[in-house]
Motif scaffolding. Structure first.
Motif, PDB file in Angstrom:
ATOM      1  N   UNK A  37     -17.468 -23.941  55.874  1.00  0.00           N
ATOM      2  CA  UNK A  37     -17.048 -24.921  56.919  1.00  0.00           C
ATOM      3  C   UNK A  37     -16.238 -23.855  58.029  1.00  0.00           C
ATOM      4  N   UNK A  38     -17.165 -23.825  59.059  1.00  0.00           N
ATOM      5  CA  UNK A  38     -16.496 -22.950  60.224  1.00  0.00           C
ATOM      6  C   UNK A  38     -16.434 -23.494  61.536  1.00  0.00           C
ATOM      7  N   UNK A  39     -14.717 -23.614  62.011  1.00  0.00           N
ATOM      8  CA  UNK A  39     -14.292 -24.328  62.760  1.00  0.00           C
ATOM      9  C   UNK A  39     -13.873 -23.270  63.869  1.00  0.00           C
ATOM     10  N   UNK A  40     -14.379 -22.703  64.847  1.00  0.00           N
ATOM     11  CA  UNK A  40     -13.943 -21.671  65.568  1.00  0.00           C
ATOM     12  C   UNK A  40     -13.059 -22.363  66.885  1.00  0.00           C
ATOM     13  N   UNK A  41     -13.789 -23.564  67.184  1.00  0.00           N
ATOM     14  CA  UNK A  41     -12.961 -24.214  68.464  1.00  0.00           C
ATOM     15  C   UNK A  41     -11.746 -25.038  68.218  1.00  0.00           C
ATOM     16  N   UNK A  42     -11.512 -25.291  66.820  1.00  0.00           N
ATOM     17  CA  UNK A  42     -10.560 -26.413  66.575  1.00  0.00           C
ATOM     18  C   UNK A  42     -10.754 -27.696  66.904  1.00  0.00           C
ATOM     19  N   UNK A 108     -15.062 -18.155  69.269  1.00  0.00           N
ATOM     20  CA  UNK A 108     -13.736 -17.979  68.903  1.00  0.00           C
ATOM     21  C   UNK A 108     -12.991 -16.672  69.864  1.00  0.00           C
ATOM     22  N   UNK A 109     -13.796 -16.154  70.385  1.00  0.00           N
ATOM     23  CA  UNK A 109     -13.177 -15.126  71.466  1.00  0.00           C
ATOM     24  C   UNK A 109     -13.231 -15.376  72.927  1.00  0.00           C
TER      25      UNK A 109
ATOM     26  N   UNK B 145     -16.793 -10.980  58.887  1.00  0.00           N
ATOM     27  CA  UNK B 145     -16.629  -9.989  57.820  1.00  0.00           C
ATOM     28  C   UNK B 145     -17.552 -10.507  56.682  1.00  0.00           C
ATOM     29  N   UNK B 146     -17.371 -12.047  56.486  1.00  0.00           N
ATOM     30  CA  UNK B 146     -18.435 -12.653  55.481  1.00  0.00           C
ATOM     31  C   UNK B 146     -18.515 -13.723  56.136  1.00  0.00           C
ATOM     32  N   UNK B 147     -19.345 -14.891  55.346  1.00  0.00           N
ATOM     33  CA  UNK B 147     -19.650 -15.979  55.916  1.00  0.00           C
ATOM     34  C   UNK B 147     -18.151 -17.031  55.988  1.00  0.00           C
ATOM     35  N   UNK B 148     -17.276 -16.499  55.294  1.00  0.00           N
ATOM     36  CA  UNK B 148     -16.043 -17.356  55.561  1.00  0.00           C
ATOM     37  C   UNK B 148     -14.890 -16.826  55.888  1.00  0.00           C
ATOM     38  N   UNK B 149     -15.037 -15.339  56.613  1.00  0.00           N
ATOM     39  CA  UNK B 149     -13.822 -14.781  57.327  1.00  0.00           C
ATOM     40  C   UNK B 149     -14.393 -13.923  58.540  1.00  0.00           C
ATOM     41  N   UNK B 150     -13.735 -14.367  59.554  1.00  0.00           N
ATOM     42  CA  UNK B 150     -13.910 -13.580  60.609  1.00  0.00           C
ATOM     43  C   UNK B 150     -12.575 -13.042  61.627  1.00  0.00           C
ATOM     44  N   UNK B 151     -12.787 -11.893  61.929  1.00  0.00           N
ATOM     45  CA  UNK B 151     -11.774 -11.397  62.546  1.00  0.00           C
ATOM     46  C   UNK B 151     -11.851 -11.290  64.159  1.00  0.00           C
ATOM     47  N   UNK B 152     -10.767 -11.108  65.124  1.00  0.00           N
ATOM     48  CA  UNK B 152     -11.346 -10.907  66.268  1.00  0.00           C
ATOM     49  C   UNK B 152      -9.986 -10.280  67.029  1.00  0.00           C
ATOM     50  N   UNK B 153     -10.394  -9.632  68.075  1.00  0.00           N
ATOM     51  CA  UNK B 153      -9.064  -8.904  68.841  1.00  0.00           C
ATOM     52  C   UNK B 153      -9.704  -8.736  70.343  1.00  0.00           C
ATOM     53  N   UNK B 154      -8.814  -8.845  71.002  1.00  0.00           N
ATOM     54  CA  UNK B 154      -9.018  -8.754  72.593  1.00  0.00           C
ATOM     55  C   UNK B 154      -7.969  -8.363  73.343  1.00  0.00           C
ATOM     56  N   UNK B 155      -8.510  -8.309  74.778  1.00  0.00           N
ATOM     57  CA  UNK B 155      -7.178  -7.879  75.866  1.00  0.00           C
ATOM     58  C   UNK B 155      -7.609  -8.622  77.091  1.00  0.00           C
ATOM     59  N   UNK B 156      -6.737  -9.551  77.638  1.00  0.00           N
ATOM     60  CA  UNK B 156      -6.983 -10.068  78.761  1.00  0.00           C
ATOM     61  C   UNK B 156      -6.110 -10.033  80.005  1.00  0.00           C
ATOM     62  N   UNK B 177      -4.876 -10.825  68.621  1.00  0.00           N
ATOM     63  CA  UNK B 177      -5.727 -10.608  67.310  1.00  0.00           C
ATOM     64  C   UNK B 177      -5.622 -11.930  66.565  1.00  0.00           C
ATOM     65  N   UNK B 178      -6.681 -12.287  65.828  1.00  0.00           N
ATOM     66  CA  UNK B 178      -6.494 -13.400  64.973  1.00  0.00           C
ATOM     67  C   UNK B 178      -7.380 -13.302  63.924  1.00  0.00           C
ATOM     68  N   UNK B 179      -7.501 -14.340  63.013  1.00  0.00           N
ATOM     69  CA  UNK B 179      -8.476 -14.396  61.885  1.00  0.00           C
ATOM     70  C   UNK B 179      -8.852 -15.921  61.775  1.00  0.00           C
ATOM     71  N   UNK B 180      -9.951 -16.206  61.451  1.00  0.00           N
ATOM     72  CA  UNK B 180     -10.494 -17.556  60.825  1.00  0.00           C
ATOM     73  C   UNK B 180     -11.045 -17.369  59.639  1.00  0.00           C
TER      74      UNK B 180
END
Lengths: 143, 391
Positions: A37-42, A108-109, B145-156, B177-180
């Protein structure tokens, strides 16, 4: 004591190393057993759900979903590799639809949550994506 | 500078839109939006300035390539009872997603420029005093990273420049930075954290009384940095309900010890009057229970501490007997607010026979704010009807 620690570390590393393919395989199997279950936009809904007509309502919910925008495979396409098939499908999508697919992959970004107040119900105003949110802005200060 | 950037972008847009290039491009995405309504407190302070409001806007989007989108936007907003705040916003921007959607690593680059111009109350021409230009640019990377893990980072990077030359540009850099993580039971956990580095123009506490003609000259320059962390939990119930709960914590990590900013009642522009630290909690719900409708509702609570604020104080002039407004850091006060906000929105998207996407919507919001400074004790109920067309 110090001399004992090094062999123990090596043994633990070896065990972990040897177990990793097994754990990886189990993880892979588990992932394929139940889709994540992927919810990136909340919004509380699964982002991977299809929304063919881009109206914001997933196809599975709509009473009369439109046909999916996927190209009919050419004769013999089944013999192609997965990559070639994906490329063929992309070729049949419009440029805007291809960009939409990329946008889904990066949702998500597309924004950061450094100010939760301003991102709370920004979607309430038309044109919020470019005009800086739904709040009233007076003299350069948005409330 | 602002006009040069805008002109350059319009030229690029025009070039891409015309000539032989047009045949290779995707269709132009046009969205026309109309909305009208009433707000019970426009400036969100105890003046309770109630006014009707009408807004119309056009968003243009064009996919030059499958990895590039150019955007342009114009929006006109009119206030029935406060014509001085009628404004025109126009902007241009672009988003670049260079890697395929199949790639486990995604790069997202975006930039926008917005210009907001107010109408002068007396001469009915554009007022430079409150007009502003806003720039933002973001570079971010996400890794599946996998179907159930995503990492992110950025600058604005965000900057606001003001028509009033005395007010220095406000600039901030956000590093995040963040993770889902997808959890069993159709549950997802998203955590984001970051720092915001920015500048600050402030009045030193020692200043005392401030002459109206010197209100910007007494400002000193400093840094205003903050740290934030925001976890979010979301869950889908069946096919029709989705819920999310988001918490946030912000804390200043660097600010001048004796910084004071001008408040609303001074009528002196300070872009930092809305800077705060504190905690917040937001609950949001979305549902498709009514066929073909999208229902969203939310409630939020924030406990916020602002920079020390000075407000105008009315006193009788001993010589003339008139009431005069005094601005002095002697009257500076700590400002602490509790903000509650609820909203409800209903949308009904449908496609016309001609193939246009049409979406009427109704948006209701109620805000109640209590503050240690009376000026910021307010409540506001706003209602707006919207209609958007996507061609």
């Amino acid at each position: 004591m110090k001399s004992l620690l090094s062999p123990i570390c090596v043994v633990i590393c070896l065990i972990l190393f040897s177990l990793s393919p097994i754990m990886s395989a189990q993880l892979h199997a588990a992932q394929h057993a139940t889709p994540a279950f992927v919810d990136l936009d909340g919004d509380g809904f699964d982002d991977t759900a299809d929304d063919t007509d881009s109206d914001g309502i997933p196809d599975a919910v709509e009473t009369a979903p439109r046909p999916k925008i996927i190209a009919v495979a050419e004769p013999g396409a089944a013999f192609f590799s997965e990559l070639t098939a994906e490329a063929a499908i992309e070729a049949h999508l419009s440029v805007a639809q291809q960009f939409k697919l990329r946008e889904n992959a990066v949702r998500d970004i597309t924004s950061c949550r450094s100010d939760l107040v301003r991102t709370f119900d920004d979607s309430g105003e038309p044109g919020a994506n470019l005009t800086g949110g739904g709040g009233n802005c007076v003299g350069g200060i948005c409330f | 500078m602002r006009h040069a950037i805008f002109t350059a972008f319009v030229m690029l847009f025009s070039f891409l839109l015309t000539g032989s290039v047009l045949a290779e491009l995707g269709p132009l995405d046009v969205q026309v939006s109309l909305s009208g309504g009433n707000t019970g407190n426009l400036i969100r302070d105890n003046t309770n300035l109630e006014t009707s409001k009408a807004s119309t806007g056009v968003d243009l989007g064009m996919n030059a390539f499958s990895w590039l989108k150019l955007q342009a936007n114009v929006q006109r907003t009119l206030y029935g009872q406060v014509p001085a705040l009628d404004n025109l916003v126009y902007g241009v921007g672009g988003a670049l997603i260079p890697l395929s959607e199949q790639s486990p690593i995604q790069v997202y680059l975006t930039g926008h420029y917005r210009d907001r111009e107010y109408r002068d109350q007396l001469s009915d021409v554009t007022s430079a005093e409150f007009s502003s230009g806003e720039y933002d640019a973001t570079a971010s990377v996400a890794w599946t990273v996998s179907q159930s893990l995503r990492l992110r980072s950025g600058v604005s990077y965000n900057a606001t420049s003001y028509g009033l030359d005395d007010v220095r540009d406000r600039k901030t850099y956000d590093l995040f930075g963040g993770l889902n993580v997808s959890l069993p039971g159709r549950l997802a956990l998203d955590i984001e954290s970051g720092v915001v580095l920015g500048n600050l123009d402030y009045v030193p506490q020692r200043t005392g009384g401030i002459r109206p003609d010197r209100s910007y000259e007494v400002l000193e320059q400093g840094d205003l940095n903050l740290f934030y962390i925001s976890p979010r939990l979301s869950r889908q119930f069946g096919r029709l309900f989705g819920l999310s709960l988001t918490a946030s914590h912000r804390a200043f990590t660097e600010k001048p010890d004796s910084a004071v900013v001008y408040g609303h009642s001074t009528n002196i522009l300070s872009p930092w009057v809305s800077s705060y630290e504190g905690d917040g909690m937001v609950f949001s719900a979305k549902s498709y229970i009514l066929p073909s409708f999208i229902l969203t509702a939310g409630a939020g609570y924030w406990d916020r501490d602002y920079l020390t604020t000075v407000e105008g104080v009315w006193r009788v002039d001993l010589f003339t007997g008139d009431l005069v407004k005094i601005v002095s850091t002697v009257f500076a006060q700590e400002r602490s607010d509790q903000l509650r906000r609820v909203y409800f929105k209903i949308q009904r998207p449908f496609t016309s026979h001609a193939g246009y996407m049409i979406e009427p919507s109704l948006h209701l919001a109620y805000t109640y704010n209590s503050s240690t400074i009376d000026v910021y004790d307010y409540h506001d109920f706003s209602i707006s009807l919207g209609l958007s067309f996507r061609i």
